[in-house]
Design an enzyme around this catalytic site. Structure first.
Site, PDB file in Angstrom:
ATOM      1  N   ASP A 143      36.775  36.653  44.780  1.00  0.00           N
ATOM      2  CA  ASP A 143      36.690  35.974  43.494  1.00  0.00           C
ATOM      3  C   ASP A 143      37.659  36.622  42.516  1.00  0.00           C
ATOM      4  O   ASP A 143      38.114  37.756  42.720  1.00  0.00           O
ATOM      5  CB  ASP A 143      35.277  36.100  42.915  1.00  0.00           C
ATOM      6  N   ASP A 145      37.444  38.059  38.920  1.00  0.00           N
ATOM      7  CA  ASP A 145      36.478  38.472  37.898  1.00  0.00           C
ATOM      8  C   ASP A 145      37.202  38.740  36.588  1.00  0.00           C
ATOM      9  O   ASP A 145      38.167  39.513  36.543  1.00  0.00           O
ATOM     10  CB  ASP A 145      35.746  39.738  38.348  1.00  0.00           C
TER      11      ASP A 145
END
Length: 215
Positions: A143, A145
Site C-alpha cells: 500500500d 501510506d
C-alpha cells in the site's frame, strides 16, 4: 541531538540512533533485530505516553510480523527525517530502482494534486521507510501510506479530493489524518459519516469529532 525532546517529534517521524548497541535494551530485542543494520536504518516514532521524557519508537524487520516497540532517550537520536520532508523533496524521483512499484507510481500521480490543494501531507509506512534509507521494504502489493496534518477540521473539498485520489490511484492508498489529539483513517471517516477510531498516545478511542474528542 541538542534541544530534542518527546514533544519535538511526531508519530511517523523517522529517526536514526547514534549507537543502537547502547541506545536499546539488547537483552529484550527480538532475534530478528540487527544492531549492525540499525546503524544505517531508521526507527519510526510511534504513539505511546507510558514513559515521560523518552521517545516511543518502533523497529521493523523484513516481514509484517517483525515489529517491535520500545523507547529511546532523546540524546540517542542523531538524525530525523519527517514524512512531510520526504514528500516536499520528492524523494522518490531520486530512487529510479523503485519507480515501477505501484505505490511509487501512485505517489508520483497524486503528489502535485495534493500540493495544489494546499494539503500538508507526507509519506509514511513502507514507502516512507524505503525512501528514507537504502533498505527497500516495498513490493508490488504494498500500500501507499500517507499522513495528512490537520490542526483544524479538513474542509469538505479536501476530504472529497483525498477520497477521489484513494479511489483512482494505481495502488491502494491508506490516508491517516493527524490531529492535535491523535490520528484516524480518512476512509473510515468517509464510510462512517463521521465516527472514527482515534489513535492517541494513551490508546484508541471512538469519537465523532477527532478535533474535539470528549474527555
Amino acid at each position: 541531538m541538542a534541544g530534542l525532546n518527546a514533544a519535538t517529534l511526531a508519530p511517523h517521524d523517522l529517526v536514526w540512533l547514534a549507537d543502537p548497541a547502547t541506545s536499546l535494551d539488547r537483552d529484550a530485542l527480538p532475534d530478528w533485530v540487527s544492531l549492525t543494520a540499525l546503524r544505517e536504518m531508521p526507527v519510526v516514532v510511534r504513539r505511546d505516553g507510558c514513559r515521560i521524557g523518552e521517545i516511543p519508537v518502533g523497529l521493523r524487520g523484513r516481514t509484517r510480523s517483525e515489529r517491535y516497540g520500545t523507547w529511546v532517550a532523546p540524546s540517542a537520536i542523531c538524525k530525523i527525517v519527517t514524512p512531510i520532508e520526504l514528500a516536499a523533496q520528492r524523494t522518490w524521483r531520486h530512487r529510479p530502482e523503485l519507480a515501477t512499484l505501484p505505490a511509487i507510481v501512485a505517489l508520483e500521480a497524486i503528489a502535485d494534486w495534493l500540493d495544489a490543494a494546499d494539503i500538508r501531507w507526507g509519506v509514511t509506512g513502507s514507502a516512507g521507510f524505503s525512501l528514507a534509507c537504502a533498505h527497500n521494504v516495498l513490493h508490488a502489493d504494498s500500500d501507499l501510506d500517507l499522513v495528512v496534518q490537520a490542526a483544524q477540521p479538513l474542509p469538505a473539498r479536501h476530504v472529497e479530493l483525498l477520497a477521489e485520489l484513494q479511489r483512482a490511484a494505481p495502488a491502494r492508498i491508506d490516508i491517516q489524518v493527524a490531529t492535535p489529539f491523535g490520528g484516524f483513517s480518512l476512509l473510515e471517516r468517509v464510510r462512517s459519516g463521521g465516527k472514527v477510531l482515534l489513535k492517541t498516545a494513551h490508546g484508541p478511542r471512538m469519537t465523532v469529532d477527532p478535533w474535539q474528542p470528549a474527555p
